[in-house]
Design an enzyme around this catalytic site. Structure first.
Site, PDB file in Angstrom:
ATOM      1  N   SER A   1      32.048  58.658  18.760  1.00  0.00           N
ATOM      2  CA  SER A   1      31.272  59.354  19.788  1.00  0.00           C
ATOM      3  C   SER A   1      31.592  60.846  19.817  1.00  0.00           C
ATOM      4  O   SER A   1      31.280  61.523  20.787  1.00  0.00           O
ATOM      5  CB  SER A   1      31.558  58.746  21.162  1.00  0.00           C
TER       6      SER A   1
ATOM      7  N   LYS B   1      33.473  53.234  16.167  1.00  0.00           N
ATOM      8  CA  LYS B   1      32.411  53.831  16.970  1.00  0.00           C
ATOM      9  C   LYS B   1      32.807  55.283  17.156  1.00  0.00           C
ATOM     10  O   LYS B   1      33.796  55.585  17.834  1.00  0.00           O
ATOM     11  CB  LYS B   1      32.293  53.141  18.343  1.00  0.00           C
TER      12      LYS B   1
ATOM     13  N   SER C   1      32.697  52.894  27.754  1.00  0.00           N
ATOM     14  CA  SER C   1      32.714  53.986  28.731  1.00  0.00           C
ATOM     15  C   SER C   1      31.613  53.780  29.760  1.00  0.00           C
ATOM     16  O   SER C   1      31.810  54.049  30.944  1.00  0.00           O
ATOM     17  CB  SER C   1      32.531  55.327  28.017  1.00  0.00           C
TER      18      SER C   1
END
Lengths: 293, 293, 293, 293
Positions: free
Chosen positions: B163, B161, B44
């Site tokens: 987030s 991952k 991102s």
């Protein structure tokens, strides 16, 4: 290009994972014979985000060649430069206007100022008129009425497709925007109330399969036959829900298969409807036809 | 490839709207001299969605050539086929693993079954290990713990991952997944608590500018020096917020400029920080340094 | 009153729609024999909003008389005056502290300034220490870290029960608040990570039925036995979810019935668990016990 | 009691924190002289949740004695038993119908089945007709169209005040409910589109200060003078927003003060408007009057 009436945001047919131009030509022939005002290619129902840039341009060119209806092409990408590039490319192959969705991956960065700059830059560089596309359910970003009213003063921004379902927002835009600016209902489920507050038409998934009925609501409204318009609006609600909020593109494609168009399967990761859903959809469509008798 | 430690999801530098490879090489030289375990390109913070496919492959190849760190490349696209194609391409140029974000435009279609099919197909076809990427704030889609635990059994899916900031979800995944599967904190703001519940590292925007500190939290934790780890975790909170939730990529790039890296401007429609924000960021960074004295 | 350790937010038992004091006395005897630090009466699990003011005072008095544990009473109402009145009344009957939830019906009016005035006025008039109660899932209102840190300087505001699950927010409060101010995890599902970032205890629904285990996580953490703490934290996750996010008060009461306490039915409009849910809950509790062997 | 036309959900005036019956009598005299169909006491604008049960009954009795308009009383509480008790009490003092908001603290417990049981039990025990009250913005709970259509078959449930703003939901209820069942727009901002899809009236905060205009939209619609109705609908949008979404009860009370009614301050924790907001509100009201010239 004056925006008015009912547009169908057409699905993109696939066979074996590739765009199926033969079946598409047949669908286009059918839509061309309806009273629809125009077609939108590469909207949310067109699986735009699942197509490559090259496919998008080819697809637009093909649709342009196979219908006399007005053709609007969805060209919004995350980056300003990709959006401008695609908009120019579809203009080159004959698109009449560009429908530009809000960039949305960086939601917290998409404040009014950033969106204003984005749309102004796209409109400045676009050879064809730009239509704002507000689709918060998919994007998580909303185009506020105040911003739309401001963008509406740009000479190359001619309307907004508002798929928020927020009828007050549509009313606020209709109240505040210049006369030539068109508010379009983004769904057939609120076509009539949107017209009541000043919308000039709709871009409705359900218009792909019920083009006559959607157009009829529009006409009844303008003829002041509100009671009939309301009955018809009520009648299409369940079908509309099935091909939008409930089952989305997969539902629309399945309904097209049932009703004699070519629907087919969406591109992965979208999945086609399962058998139980397909049967329920069949019942919803049967119900629709029986209440119309 | 065993996932462990701290990874920096590096920003993509631009000059005149194009990828600035010179400044990038300098940044890479600096990161390579830190204790970071690896770099993530096209996450991102790398403005992945604003890059063309061609740029993504070139960028990965360049990063691979300019560092000895492990290199993970973000390859998730909306369509399964584009994701597979890009994953193969970055593998060809040397990426060690692929970080694959959930498809998300058609949120209501991204049910667990669809996501399971998507990740399974990508992992089946990927020449390199796949890391799941859960980023609900940007995507509006969440990878539930039950689904991650199930996908964790795929031999080519090696970690997630996360987030989301949902520490319970991270704990549930760590509790349910096989031993070799790595949970990675998606932000430096919850690095320590994530380690406490079983994470094996973090991919943290703030690690771009505070690589030593982030790595130090990781090491202090493993040495059982929890009190020191907590103090350091507390210290980085404000800086972390400035370069993530508050100002995003633009904030990270501005902080890099302030701290002696090359940051530069993000690609439109993202906007660079204005002067008042830049001044406030400077104060936050000054505060950070003064508390460390 | 120093806040530390594990508190159980006890459910209110009903028979025939009225508070069942006999069964409550038996439950209290059991909890009193555990290592719990205290009990919270009239929290969310106590069905506070379903009780009349008169019932609330009687209930607090009864609990006070039937246990030697510290007793915290939930006294937050929508209006400031009702909150102050109830806080004084429970103080009169022996409550040691008041847990005050954010007013929330008028969400858009509950900006930081309004919340600050509310809590300041309540704390000014309260004869007993005030604990802030942040429960966004039920209220739709969040107590931001900056505001909590500011309120923490009021001499009569001694802590916050944060049920947001936002571990970064808890860390920010722990980092910014004065030393005497206690952050309490609002759920057993993130007890360990909350301790890791500086919380001083937890008020956990699951502590009603697993008082030993919750207290054990707390002690293991302080003894630096993190690996054991993590294993135990992992073990209680499924049970915790069953009696909170998944089935709420009804789930907690059903679990109490299964485990030998008095649970009973919640007050309408809350419904008791149906048979299939009860059977699934039984399996979850069985699994918990078997993994502990 | 046949529900139709425009109702004003009147604010509760306070002086020194207590209900100010003198000013209320004067307001009631004014509203009684308007074409409004009725008044709602103890709706969201009546600060219902900030009133004690005793105050609610006295207030209803007072309003009943001081107007000839129909009087609907808000009686929804979190518990079924408190709701039934209050409904009976207001019926005893002359309320014509009860407006019952969804219980909402335990949002995850308020599934359709629980809401159905709640409303059925309240309607079974109520001596007066029951009107469902859907207010998701404040409650976080939505009454789905399917559920409302089902409840509409209960002989003592006569309508729904839908404040969701979801025009499709209102259309679905109007399409599916029995003929005698009334859908009421919960805000003046979507009065016209709600009428267009089948609503029979509205309960609108803005009707407190613009009773003539709201009633006029209603009449123009029924006379088929849609263009005039739309212009008037557009004209009231900004005033409506100021006294609802933007500044809520405090805004409504300030507008009443400006326009010659008694508004006064809301009960804490609600705050009165500050001076800048009051000046902006004055401008909005001035603009409204100037566009009507």
């Amino acid at each position: 290009m004056r925006l008015e009436g009912i547009y169908a945001p057409i699905p993109t047919p696939f066979v074996g994972g590739e765009i199926a131009y033969g079946p598409l030509a047949e669908n286009l022939a059918k839509w061309s014979a309806t009273p629809l005002s125009g077609l939108v290619v590469m909207g949310s129902n067109g699986e735009s985000v699942l197509l490559d840039e090259r496919e998008k341009v080819e697809l637009t060119a093909f649709v342009r060649r196979h219908t006399d209806k007005k053709v609007v092409a969805g060209t919004g990408c995350e980056s300003t430069r990709a959006t401008v590039r695609l908009t120019k490319a579809v203009a080159d192959v004959g698109a009449g206007a560009a429908l530009v969705i809000t960039p949305h991956y960086y939601k917290s960065g998409m404040k009014d100022e950033a969106l204003k700059r984005f749309y102004t830059e796209v409109a400045d560089h676009s050879p064809i008129p730009v239509i704002l596309y507000n689709m918060p359910r998919n994007t998580g970003v909303n185009l506020a009425a105040v911003l739309v009213a401001e963008l509406a003063r740009h000479p190359n921004i001619v309307g907004v497709k508002d798929s928020s379902g927020d009828i007050v927002q549509m009313a606020e835009v209709a109240a505040a925007a210049p006369d030539g600016f068109a508010v379009f209902a983004g769904s057939g489920s609120y076509l009539l109330p949107a017209l009541a507050v000043g919308a000039r038409g709709g871009t409705c998934a359900v218009a792909n399969i019920l083009p006559e009925e959607c157009t009829r609501i529009f006409r009844l409204f303008y003829e002041g036959r509100l009671e009939e318009a309301r009955r018809l609006q009520h009648r299409i609600l369940a079908v509309n829900r099935a091909v939008t909020a409930r089952w989305g593109v997969a539902g629309l494609k399945a309904a097209m298969d049932i009703l004699g168009w070519f629907g087919g399967e969406p591109r992965p990761p979208l999945s086609p409807l399962g058998t139980p859903e397909r049967e329920e959809l069949q019942r919803i469509l049967d119900d629709f036809r029986s209440t119309g008798a």
